[in-house]
Design an enzyme around this catalytic site. Sequence first.
Site, mmCIF file in Angstrom:
data_model
loop_
_atom_site.group_PDB
_atom_site.id
_atom_site.type_symbol
_atom_site.label_atom_id
_atom_site.label_comp_id
_atom_site.label_asym_id
_atom_site.label_seq_id
_atom_site.Cartn_x
_atom_site.Cartn_y
_atom_site.Cartn_z
ATOM 1 N N SER A 18 39.089 -85.146 -2.265
ATOM 2 C CA SER A 18 38.792 -84.841 -1.463
ATOM 3 C C SER A 18 37.214 -84.582 -0.790
ATOM 4 C CB SER A 18 39.790 -84.807 0.132
ATOM 5 O OG SER A 18 40.758 -84.077 -0.671
ATOM 6 N N ALA A 257 37.624 -72.076 -2.278
ATOM 7 C CA ALA A 257 37.951 -73.189 -1.956
ATOM 8 C C ALA A 257 36.776 -73.561 -1.083
ATOM 9 C CB ALA A 257 39.043 -72.415 -0.535
ATOM 10 N N LYS A 258 36.826 -74.886 -0.775
ATOM 11 C CA LYS A 258 35.184 -75.188 -0.219
ATOM 12 C C LYS A 258 34.737 -74.331 0.333
ATOM 13 C CE LYS A 258 37.244 -79.801 -1.172
ATOM 14 N NZ LYS A 258 37.897 -80.791 -1.081
ATOM 15 N N ARG A 259 35.157 -73.740 0.737
ATOM 16 C CA ARG A 259 34.366 -72.967 1.816
ATOM 17 C C ARG A 259 33.098 -71.732 1.103
ATOM 18 N NH1 ARG A 259 39.656 -72.385 3.150
ATOM 19 N NH2 ARG A 259 40.619 -69.884 2.883
#
Length: 282
Positions: A18, A257-259
């Site tokens: 995503s 996570a993408k963070r």
Amino acid sequence: MWVKLRNTQGYRGRLAPSPTGLLHLGHARTFGVATQRARDRGGVLVLRNEDLDPQRCREEFVHAMMEDLRWLGFEWSEGPDVGGPYGPYAQSERREFYLEAWRKLRDAGWIYPCTCSRKDLAQAASAPHDSDDEPLYPGKCRGRVDAGDFASPAGVNWRFRAPQGVVEFTDLHLGPQRYVAGQDFGDFVVWRRDDVPAYQLAVVVDDAAMRITEVVRGADLLKSTARQWLLYRALGWEAPQFYHCDLVRDETGVRLAKRHDALSVRRFREEGKRPNEIWEAL
Ligand code: GLU
């Protein structure tokens, strides 16, 4: 680093990122497993851009993820950039497929309109990876029988009437799984009031339409698989096999996570690292 894929058997796998942020090492590992499994079986690998949620997906991340995937050495024989027989390969262009499934579920009484207002609904278009999973719905609108009055889904939320009971399946990596509908998850959202289909519905529709035979993804989506299993059954479709990978965690044990920008593939590239150093770090 990967040899080209051959379609000598019926295996079809997919990479389904995503574009809501930069790819991180967890993606690299999951996609590495997916690629390896497709390659070992002489299968086809599909790249699907899961840009379902207009509020969270950004064009710049679509470019970044394609670039990073190529830099890592991944190859796909169908995808947004190369086309293929089951396109389009971006979820934002697949609305007609989702609508058809919505109509089918509506007509069979599997879904109902829900007017309860809940903040957490905003999340429904994204795959739930952590504490962002939707809470159990208490069932206030469950008894509604006016689904047939709706010609289109917009304007209310749509929930799947999850039949009470146990959902069991065998994961190819993690073995037998058992979830209880009504306890582990409730009547989950399949379409959002702002007219965005939910992840759970879109991913089932796409995996079925793209003839995916095996879904490889992170273990944090196991509970989603249970929900998707119910959707396959309700839609009368055959489910693919599932292989859920162990999660990559950071040094404090938190799922990447993408963070975690510091652990993004992009950051490694910018630091001058080579792909093989990433594979070694995993
Ligand atoms: N697009 C989802 C994500 O990036 C993955 C969904 C899936 O593999 O089913 O979280």
